[in-house]
Design a protein around this motif. Structure first.
Motif, PDB file in Angstrom:
ATOM      1  N   MET A 143       0.722  -1.393   0.082  1.00 48.58           N
ATOM      2  CA  MET A 143       0.002  -0.095  -0.018  1.00 48.58           C
ATOM      3  C   MET A 143       0.890   1.325   0.105  1.00 48.58           C
ATOM      4  O   MET A 143       1.964   1.208   0.626  1.00 48.58           O
ATOM      5  N   VAL A 144       0.469   2.191  -0.734  1.00 49.05           N
ATOM      6  CA  VAL A 144       1.129   3.473  -0.908  1.00 49.05           C
ATOM      7  C   VAL A 144       0.274   4.515  -0.368  1.00 49.05           C
ATOM      8  O   VAL A 144      -1.058   4.600  -0.776  1.00 49.05           O
ATOM      9  N   TYR A 145       0.584   5.693   0.608  1.00 46.77           N
ATOM     10  CA  TYR A 145      -0.130   6.701   0.776  1.00 46.77           C
ATOM     11  C   TYR A 145       0.672   8.035   0.558  1.00 46.77           C
ATOM     12  O   TYR A 145       2.068   8.068   0.681  1.00 46.77           O
ATOM     13  N   VAL A 146      -0.001   9.089   0.285  1.00 46.87           N
ATOM     14  CA  VAL A 146       0.451  10.377   0.088  1.00 46.87           C
ATOM     15  C   VAL A 146      -0.361  11.408   0.989  1.00 46.87           C
ATOM     16  O   VAL A 146      -1.539  11.348   0.965  1.00 46.87           O
ATOM     17  N   ASN A 147       0.343  11.965   2.104  1.00 52.61           N
ATOM     18  CA  ASN A 147      -0.367  12.742   3.121  1.00 52.61           C
ATOM     19  C   ASN A 147      -1.410  12.073   3.657  1.00 52.61           C
ATOM     20  O   ASN A 147      -2.831  12.169   4.078  1.00 52.61           O
ATOM     21  N   ASP A 148      -1.096  10.730   3.940  1.00 52.68           N
ATOM     22  CA  ASP A 148      -2.010   9.577   4.931  1.00 52.68           C
ATOM     23  C   ASP A 148      -3.270   9.239   4.036  1.00 52.68           C
ATOM     24  O   ASP A 148      -4.148   8.589   4.468  1.00 52.68           O
ATOM     25  N   LYS A 149      -3.294   9.651   2.465  1.00 49.14           N
ATOM     26  CA  LYS A 149      -4.467   8.986   1.738  1.00 49.14           C
ATOM     27  C   LYS A 149      -3.875   8.093   0.836  1.00 49.14           C
ATOM     28  O   LYS A 149      -2.838   8.075   0.233  1.00 49.14           O
ATOM     29  N   GLU A 150      -4.702   6.879   0.757  1.00 46.49           N
ATOM     30  CA  GLU A 150      -3.962   5.780  -0.006  1.00 46.49           C
ATOM     31  C   GLU A 150      -3.905   6.147  -1.722  1.00 46.49           C
ATOM     32  O   GLU A 150      -4.934   6.875  -2.024  1.00 46.49           O
ATOM     33  N   VAL A 151      -3.157   5.783  -2.168  1.00 47.76           N
ATOM     34  CA  VAL A 151      -2.816   5.819  -3.677  1.00 47.76           C
ATOM     35  C   VAL A 151      -2.802   4.560  -4.407  1.00 47.76           C
ATOM     36  O   VAL A 151      -2.142   3.593  -4.057  1.00 47.76           O
ATOM     37  N   ILE A 152      -3.635   4.287  -5.292  1.00 46.65           N
ATOM     38  CA  ILE A 152      -3.735   2.970  -6.080  1.00 46.65           C
ATOM     39  C   ILE A 152      -2.738   2.995  -7.310  1.00 46.65           C
ATOM     40  O   ILE A 152      -2.850   3.798  -8.076  1.00 46.65           O
ATOM     41  N   LEU A 153      -1.913   1.936  -7.175  1.00 49.90           N
ATOM     42  CA  LEU A 153      -0.841   1.834  -8.166  1.00 49.90           C
ATOM     43  C   LEU A 153      -0.860   0.633  -9.097  1.00 49.90           C
ATOM     44  O   LEU A 153      -1.197  -0.331  -8.096  1.00 49.90           O
ATOM     45  N   THR A 154      -0.445   0.485 -10.127  1.00 50.37           N
ATOM     46  CA  THR A 154      -0.191  -0.723 -10.841  1.00 50.37           C
ATOM     47  C   THR A 154       0.889  -1.596 -10.248  1.00 50.37           C
ATOM     48  O   THR A 154       1.814  -0.950  -9.488  1.00 50.37           O
ATOM     49  N   LEU A 155       1.071  -2.573 -10.635  1.00 53.19           N
ATOM     50  CA  LEU A 155       2.341  -3.427  -9.913  1.00 53.19           C
ATOM     51  C   LEU A 155       3.827  -3.133 -10.556  1.00 53.19           C
ATOM     52  O   LEU A 155       4.407  -2.700  -9.724  1.00 53.19           O
ATOM     53  N   LYS A 156       3.674  -2.511 -11.687  1.00 48.52           N
ATOM     54  CA  LYS A 156       5.072  -1.978 -12.329  1.00 48.52           C
ATOM     55  C   LYS A 156       5.196  -0.355 -11.612  1.00 48.52           C
ATOM     56  O   LYS A 156       6.262  -0.182 -11.115  1.00 48.52           O
ATOM     57  N   GLU A 157       4.164   0.299 -11.330  1.00 50.04           N
ATOM     58  CA  GLU A 157       4.292   1.671 -10.963  1.00 50.04           C
ATOM     59  C   GLU A 157       5.069   1.268  -9.269  1.00 50.04           C
ATOM     60  O   GLU A 157       5.597   2.205  -8.657  1.00 50.04           O
ATOM     61  N   PHE A 158       4.126   0.389  -8.652  1.00 50.30           N
ATOM     62  CA  PHE A 158       4.514   0.308  -7.315  1.00 50.30           C
ATOM     63  C   PHE A 158       5.961  -0.260  -7.141  1.00 50.30           C
ATOM     64  O   PHE A 158       6.792   0.132  -6.300  1.00 50.30           O
ATOM     65  N   ASN A 159       6.536  -1.130  -8.159  1.00 51.30           N
ATOM     66  CA  ASN A 159       7.986  -1.670  -8.019  1.00 51.30           C
ATOM     67  C   ASN A 159       8.771  -0.646  -8.409  1.00 51.30           C
ATOM     68  O   ASN A 159       9.996  -0.598  -7.746  1.00 51.30           O
ATOM     69  N   VAL A 160       8.569   0.339  -9.315  1.00 45.80           N
ATOM     70  CA  VAL A 160       9.410   1.295  -9.562  1.00 45.80           C
ATOM     71  C   VAL A 160       9.699   2.379  -8.571  1.00 45.80           C
ATOM     72  O   VAL A 160      10.588   2.661  -7.912  1.00 45.80           O
ATOM     73  N   LEU A 161       8.323   2.815  -7.645  1.00 40.93           N
ATOM     74  CA  LEU A 161       8.625   3.424  -6.470  1.00 40.93           C
ATOM     75  C   LEU A 161       9.127   2.814  -5.321  1.00 40.93           C
ATOM     76  O   LEU A 161      10.034   3.484  -4.698  1.00 40.93           O
ATOM     77  N   LYS A 162       9.062   1.438  -5.193  1.00 43.10           N
ATOM     78  CA  LYS A 162       9.740   0.701  -4.181  1.00 43.10           C
ATOM     79  C   LYS A 162      11.317   0.813  -4.555  1.00 43.10           C
ATOM     80  O   LYS A 162      12.019   0.962  -3.457  1.00 43.10           O
ATOM     81  N   TYR A 163      11.732   0.457  -5.753  1.00 43.56           N
ATOM     82  CA  TYR A 163      13.077   0.452  -5.865  1.00 43.56           C
ATOM     83  C   TYR A 163      13.964   1.841  -5.899  1.00 43.56           C
ATOM     84  O   TYR A 163      14.992   2.147  -5.141  1.00 43.56           O
TER      85      TYR A 163
END
Length: 225
Positions: A143-163
């Motif tokens: 799960m990803v949050y910006v200012n405590d609000k959840e943001v829905i990402l695709t798998l690739k977007e999530f993995n890019v941000l995680k990396y």
């Protein structure tokens, strides 16, 4: 955080620079007094790289002090000893050092020993919650949050941000991102990365400003912190 206690300024600066380049937080101290003063006012480091020859108190005395106090008794310590001084190595290990490294040593050998001791101490585990500015990522819950609000990402977007969060403050090239996320070597398809970064920024809203474009190189997150 790695603390480097070394009285030789050029060696100390090189140690700190090398560890930071390898993605680890590091801070240098020129003597035992400044090192102990820092321990009083902040969280404990993950590891101490400790030179035996210090101007105010020798490294073995520093090590003894650490081991005799409950809050620092388990703090991982690597002793830096002069080449050929087997007696110092034995005294360091008998005094509770986790490892030793002989001077002069190469920086990559130092990094390897630091990582090995951290791994044995359980300090090298991947973080499950990572942050940069207003962005928070819970890796285990995906799960990803910006200012405590959840943001829905695709798998690739999530993995890019995680990396990028795993390499916070480090510039990642487009071909590094391609190889790590998409699993193939650079072959001119850098537009794939650019499109995903653009979409990721858009979905993150105000948090998208955390992703910095480094002209002619690639992208970085957390570079302004």
């Amino acid at each position: 955080m790695i603390y480097c206690v070394e009285d030789d300024e050029s060696i100390r600066e090189l140690e700190v620079y090398t560890l930071q380049t390898m993605g680890m937080d590091a801070e240098g101290f020129s003597d035992g007094a400044s090192f102990f003063e820092s321990l009083k006012h902040g969280p404990l480091p993950d590891l101490v790289l400790l030179d035996i020859m210090l101007p105010d108190m020798d490294g073995l005395t520093v090590l003894k002090h650490l081991r005799n106090h409950a809050e620092t008794s388990a703090l991982p310590v690597i002793m830096a000893t002069a080449k050929g001084t087997e007696f110092d190595k034995v005294r360091g290990l008998d005094g509770g050092a986790d490892d030793y490294i002989s001077k002069p040593f190469g920086m990559m050998e130092m990094v390897s020993r630091v990582k090995a001791v951290l791994r044995r101490a359980g300090k090298n585990k991947k973080e499950t919650v990572m942050c940069s500015g207003s962005i928070t990522m819970d890796v285990e819950r995906r799960m990803v949050y910006v200012n405590d609000k959840e943001v829905i990402l695709t798998l690739k977007e999530f993995n890019v941000l995680k990396y990028m969060l795993e390499n916070k403050g480090i510039v990642l090239t487009r071909d590094q991102l391609l190889t790590h996320i998409w699993g193939y070597d650079f072959d001119g398809e850098t537009r794939t990365v650019d499109v995903h970064i653009r979409t990721l920024r858009s979905k993150l809203g105000n948090g998208g400003a955390e992703i910095e474009t480094v002209r002619g190189m690639g992208y970085r997150i957390g570079g302004r912190e």
